[in-house]
Design a protein around this motif. Structure first.
Motif, PDB file in Angstrom:
ATOM      1  N   SER A   1     -56.637  19.290  30.157  1.00 19.70           N
ATOM      2  CA  SER A   1     -57.009  19.855  31.454  1.00 19.70           C
ATOM      3  C   SER A   1     -56.804  21.355  31.440  1.00 19.70           C
ATOM      4  O   SER A   1     -55.759  21.845  31.026  1.00 19.70           O
ATOM      5  N   CYS A   2     -57.790  22.082  31.894  1.00 21.13           N
ATOM      6  CA  CYS A   2     -57.622  23.519  32.048  1.00 21.13           C
ATOM      7  C   CYS A   2     -56.755  23.751  33.295  1.00 21.13           C
ATOM      8  O   CYS A   2     -56.504  22.829  34.058  1.00 21.13           O
ATOM      9  N   PRO A   3     -56.298  24.983  33.532  1.00 21.36           N
ATOM     10  CA  PRO A   3     -55.460  25.222  34.717  1.00 21.36           C
ATOM     11  C   PRO A   3     -56.197  24.958  36.039  1.00 21.36           C
ATOM     12  O   PRO A   3     -55.570  24.607  37.041  1.00 21.36           O
TER      13      PRO A   3
ATOM     14  N   GLY B   1     -62.058  22.921  35.437  1.00 15.52           N
ATOM     15  CA  GLY B   1     -62.110  23.254  36.849  1.00 15.52           C
ATOM     16  C   GLY B   1     -63.301  24.115  37.229  1.00 15.52           C
ATOM     17  O   GLY B   1     -63.429  24.545  38.376  1.00 15.52           O
ATOM     18  N   CYS B   2     -64.183  24.370  36.268  1.00 15.02           N
ATOM     19  CA  CYS B   2     -65.444  25.043  36.563  1.00 15.02           C
ATOM     20  C   CYS B   2     -66.335  24.948  35.349  1.00 15.02           C
ATOM     21  O   CYS B   2     -65.925  24.481  34.282  1.00 15.02           O
ATOM     22  N   ILE B   3     -67.532  25.429  35.502  1.00 15.40           N
ATOM     23  CA  ILE B   3     -68.581  25.350  34.495  1.00 15.40           C
ATOM     24  C   ILE B   3     -68.210  26.031  33.174  1.00 15.40           C
ATOM     25  O   ILE B   3     -68.796  25.758  32.139  1.00 15.40           O
ATOM     26  N   ASN B   4     -67.189  26.894  33.182  1.00 20.08           N
ATOM     27  CA  ASN B   4     -66.821  27.572  31.941  1.00 20.08           C
ATOM     28  C   ASN B   4     -66.269  26.635  30.875  1.00 20.08           C
ATOM     29  O   ASN B   4     -66.183  26.992  29.707  1.00 20.08           O
ATOM     30  N   ALA B   5     -65.840  25.454  31.298  1.00 22.87           N
ATOM     31  CA  ALA B   5     -65.523  24.380  30.345  1.00 22.87           C
ATOM     32  C   ALA B   5     -64.331  24.645  29.433  1.00 22.87           C
ATOM     33  O   ALA B   5     -64.291  24.148  28.307  1.00 22.87           O
ATOM     34  N   CYS B   6     -63.345  25.397  29.904  1.00 19.51           N
ATOM     35  CA  CYS B   6     -62.142  25.600  29.090  1.00 19.51           C
ATOM     36  C   CYS B   6     -61.442  24.272  28.816  1.00 19.51           C
ATOM     37  O   CYS B   6     -60.702  24.147  27.846  1.00 19.51           O
ATOM     38  N   GLY B   7     -61.641  23.300  29.687  1.00 23.36           N
ATOM     39  CA  GLY B   7     -61.036  21.976  29.485  1.00 23.36           C
ATOM     40  C   GLY B   7     -61.887  21.073  28.599  1.00 23.36           C
ATOM     41  O   GLY B   7     -61.593  19.880  28.475  1.00 23.36           O
TER      42      GLY B   7
ATOM     43  N   TYR C   1     -54.443  27.672  39.349  1.00 20.20           N
ATOM     44  CA  TYR C   1     -54.065  28.971  38.812  1.00 20.20           C
ATOM     45  C   TYR C   1     -55.240  29.923  38.612  1.00 20.20           C
ATOM     46  O   TYR C   1     -55.060  31.133  38.648  1.00 20.20           O
ATOM     47  N   CYS C   2     -56.409  29.370  38.312  1.00 19.60           N
ATOM     48  CA  CYS C   2     -57.485  30.192  37.751  1.00 19.60           C
ATOM     49  C   CYS C   2     -58.377  30.782  38.834  1.00 19.60           C
ATOM     50  O   CYS C   2     -58.840  30.075  39.730  1.00 19.60           O
ATOM     51  N   ALA C   3     -58.633  32.076  38.738  1.00 11.94           N
ATOM     52  CA  ALA C   3     -59.440  32.769  39.745  1.00 11.94           C
ATOM     53  C   ALA C   3     -60.909  32.364  39.688  1.00 11.94           C
ATOM     54  O   ALA C   3     -61.635  32.534  40.652  1.00 11.94           O
ATOM     55  N   LEU C   4     -61.359  31.838  38.559  1.00 11.32           N
ATOM     56  CA  LEU C   4     -62.776  31.491  38.424  1.00 11.32           C
ATOM     57  C   LEU C   4     -63.067  30.052  38.839  1.00 11.32           C
ATOM     58  O   LEU C   4     -64.218  29.646  38.929  1.00 11.32           O
ATOM     59  N   ALA C   5     -62.016  29.288  39.072  1.00 11.20           N
ATOM     60  CA  ALA C   5     -62.186  27.841  39.272  1.00 11.20           C
ATOM     61  C   ALA C   5     -62.970  27.510  40.531  1.00 11.20           C
ATOM     62  O   ALA C   5     -62.940  28.241  41.517  1.00 11.20           O
ATOM     63  N   THR C   6     -63.671  26.371  40.470  1.00 12.72           N
ATOM     64  CA  THR C   6     -64.339  25.854  41.657  1.00 12.72           C
ATOM     65  C   THR C   6     -63.621  24.621  42.202  1.00 12.72           C
ATOM     66  O   THR C   6     -63.899  24.175  43.308  1.00 12.72           O
TER      67      THR C   6
HETATM   68  S1  SF4 Z   1     -62.813  26.000  33.016  1.00 18.17           S
HETATM   69 FE1  SF4 Z   1     -63.017  27.383  34.742  1.00 18.17          FE
HETATM   70  S2  SF4 Z   1     -61.301  26.793  36.035  1.00 18.17           S
HETATM   71 FE2  SF4 Z   1     -60.831  26.024  34.041  1.00 18.17          FE
HETATM   72  S3  SF4 Z   1     -59.622  27.652  33.099  1.00 18.17           S
HETATM   73 FE3  SF4 Z   1     -61.772  27.919  32.464  1.00 18.17          FE
HETATM   74  S4  SF4 Z   1     -62.541  29.404  33.916  1.00 18.17           S
HETATM   75 FE4  SF4 Z   1     -60.677  28.565  34.830  1.00 18.17          FE
END
Ligand code: SF4
Lengths: 551, 108
Positions: A414-416, A457-463, A420-425
């Motif tokens: 799981s990404c933050p 937690g958003c389209i950036n897909a860090c998770g 925590y993350c400013a970009l999250a949706t």
């Molecule tokens: S996927 Fe989106 S919400 Fe999750 S850490 Fe990356 S930028 Fe932040």
């Protein structure tokens, strides 16, 4: 383990001093916010939802006990007593204060670490198989290659302002634990028919809003030509990669738009025009790097440990942990142990300063001073004697580090997310926690078998949700958190992107849906068939029915 | 652009500490309930101008307007979940962030 030479140490020290000066000038007003922002990002310092966040590079995920202890000390002295291990084998601190960051970087430099190139449009931390050097089926340890690439790509003048960030992963095995197919460049160390060692090169993979599986660019590049070949690949990307739209600027879009054959043609042309000898590292330097990764002095031990067999017989909980979290080591009598950072209901990837210290102690006492961070946000002890596993497990258990779930349904990435993350949706951690609790029963998890859930937690897909067997993407719909499930993703040598299951769900519906999906799997699987294998055989629609039962 | 019927407060991050802060009457506060509420587009514009000046003075970074509603006690509450979370701290670590102090004082 690699040790900095004088040049490396000076380079990192200069950067610490430089950043200290930049912070001072910013506070004094001679550097404006606009001028300072790119400088702080070049040193891994982001501004997040609640506070600053410092991302520290852990080269190819490898740590010594001393380094792990330094990470613990930083968490305690300058942060809130914990850190978050990421899917790029890095660690993030969630609460550093700007005025402390130069001191943090100084403490990192003292243990040969830094936060350089953990942000920005440059070549990021090189990731590698966490079982490097100890996996039984390895052609060659990928860490010397990763270290060579780290040195080559650090402040590389030509590649410091690429169209977009750039991620490289290396593995030395057929079994891919480094997810090379979803990296800008993926390298696999292989042996050709003549018996020579070289690289199979993959290009154009990635996740984010436009996920793509990498394509094989070349079946074999000789070892000596690696840097020249990568240089050619980077040049073509740097020149032709789009700069007009940041969402189309990754190499995957270039490879997709012109095709792998055309990209290959341009790379070959560039490669032929280069003088490989002017780029290749000299043999002496390569030998110097390789020497650091020479196998440690292993004891000669029997392949089977009687102590281990006895402990397993007397302690079923330990036996279960060994079955799930321990893997075969290439050397008789040794083992590779995965330390789960996924306690039931916990925050995936978080570790407290005390836990980090305990891991450092264990590595020193029982693990030949080696630790690895995995892209699944766990820690690996790659060098444990089978005789010592029981003692190690008891120590781990004393700090909530002995969860028996490596690779199982509660070993959730799981990404933050929005916590925590400013970009999250949307938030991702609470969804991970709810799934973890729902499937927390050890028996049930083992009955279900290997199943990788990954949440972003958003389209950036860090998770890494695109390559989760079950992927979950958090979005915002009309001000509410909404989750989209994908099925059938796979980060391994059988790489695949997940397929969308249906419309957005609430967090609660998401957990229920996963339960239904697991029921479909259990009801239909063949003996020994994993979730993802059953998904491939049964097809998407069979699982889709599960959704209708909930929504 | 601020919607004409919406209320707003101004938020940013403290430059040195990084904490989320809100523009209040006497300066920046970590408590959004003390924030100055703009009830018209002109008032919102004034907040933005103050934000830009404060950023130039290197007290804060990243100032922006947050849409709020007014609760029964007359206090501003952000409309978006993201912004509510920002006034509290991580929902998975209630011991951290602003919520920790609010909890300690039984205000949550
Ligand atoms: S996927 Fe989106 S919400 Fe999750 S850490 Fe990356 S930028 Fe932040």
């Amino acid at each position: 383990m690699y040790c900095y030479d004088e040049f490396d140490q000076q380079f990192v020290q200069d950067r610490v001093n430089q950043f200290r000066g930049q912070v001072e000038r910013h506070l004094a007003g001679t550097l404006s916010e606009e001028e300072f922002r790119p400088l702080r990002l070049m040193n891994g310092l982001y501004l997040q939802l609640h506070a600053y966040m410092l991302r520290v590079a852990i080269p190819y995920g490898t740590l010594s006990a001393r380094q792990m202890r330094a990470l613990a000390d930083i968490a305690e002295t300058y942060d809130r007593g914990y850190g978050h291990f990421t899917t790029r084998q890095n660690i993030q601190y969630n609460w550093p204060r700007l005025y402390d960051v130069p001191d943090i970087l100084q403490e990192l430099a003292a243990v040969e670490m830094h936060a350089i190139q953990t942000s920005g449009n440059c070549i990021r931390n090189i990731t590698a198989d966490p079982f490097s050097g100890v996996a039984a089926d390895e052609v060659e340890d990928p860490r010397p290659t990763a270290e060579l690439l780290r040195q080559w790509s650090s402040l590389h003048p030509e590649f410091s302002f690429l169209p977009r960030k750039f991620k490289i992963a290396v593995t030395g095995c057929q079994d891919d634990r480094a997810a090379i197919a979803v990296h800008d460049i993926g390298l696999r160390i292989v042996r050709n028919e003549a018996g020579d060692i070289g690289y199979e090169i993959w290009a154009g993979g990635g996740q984010g809003r436009t996920p793509m599986i990498a394509k094989k660019l070349r079946a074999f590049v000789p070892k000596s030509a690696l840097l020249a070949y990568l240089e050619a690949m980077m040049r073509v990307y740097n020149l032709y990669g789009r700069r007009d739209n940041k969402y189309k600027a990754r190499i995957k879009i270039l490879v997709h738009e012109i095709g792998i054959d055309e990209y290959a043609r341009r790379v070959e042309k560039e490669f032929t025009a280069l003088d490989p000898n002017s780029i290749a590292a000299d043999a002496e330097e390569i030998a110097r790097i390789e020497a650091y990764f020479a196998p440690p002095a292993y004891d000669r031990l029997p392949a089977r440990s009687a102590a281990l067999d006895n402990a397993k017989k007397s302690d079923p909980a330990f036996a279960a942990w060994v079955a799930v979290n321990v893997r075969a080591h290439k050397v008789p009598g040794y083992a590779i142990a995965t330390v789960s950072l996924k306690p039931i209901g916990g925050v995936p990837g978080d570790a407290t300063a005390d836990q980090m210290r305990l891991l450092a102690d264990i590595a020193e006492r029982y693990g030949l001073d080696e630790l690895r961070v995995t892209i699944e946000q766990n820690i690996v002890l790659p060098q444990v004697k089978q005789d010592d596993l029981y003692a190690v497990w008891k120590l781990l258990a004393s700090a909530y580090l002995a969860t028996t779930n490596a690779g199982l349904i509660t070993d959730i990435v799981s990404c933050p997310g929005l916590d925590y993350c400013a970009l999250a949706t949307a938030r991702s951690i609470p969804v991970a926690q709810a799934i973890s609790r729902r499937f927390g029963d050890p028996e049930r998890q083992r009955e279900i078998g290997p199943l990788a859930i990954k949440i972003s937690g958003c389209i950036n897909a860090c998770g890494h949700h695109h390559v989760g067997h079950i992927g979950i993407l958090g979005l915002e719909k009309a001000g509410e958190e909404s989750y989209q499930i994908t099925l059938g993703g796979d980060p391994s040598e059988n790489a695949a992107l997940g397929e969308r299951l249906g419309p957005g769900l609430t967090a609660e519906q998401t957990v229920d849906t996963i339960e239904r999906l697991v029921e479909v799997y259990l009801a239909n699987r063949l003996s020994g068939e994993t979730f993802v294998a059953a998904y491939r055989r049964l097809g998407h629609d069979r699982f889709k029915e599960a959704l209708h039962a909930v929504a | 652009m601020a919607r004409s019927e919406a209320f707003h407060i101004l938020t940013a991050n403290d430059l040195l500490a990084g904490d989320a802060v809100f523009l209040a009457e006497g300066g920046w506060s970590r408590d959004h309930r003390l924030a100055r509420v703009a009830r018209t587009p002109d008032e919102a514009k004034a907040l933005e101008i103050t934000g830009a000046a404060e950023k130039a003075a290197r007290r804060i970074v990243d100032p922006y307007l947050v849409e709020v509603s007014i609760d029964a006690n007359g206090l501003p509450v952000p409309v978006r979940y993201r912004e509510r979370l920002r006034t509290l701290g991580p929902s998975v670590r209630l011991d951290l962030g602003k919520q920790a102090a609010l909890r300690a004082n039984s205000l949550l």
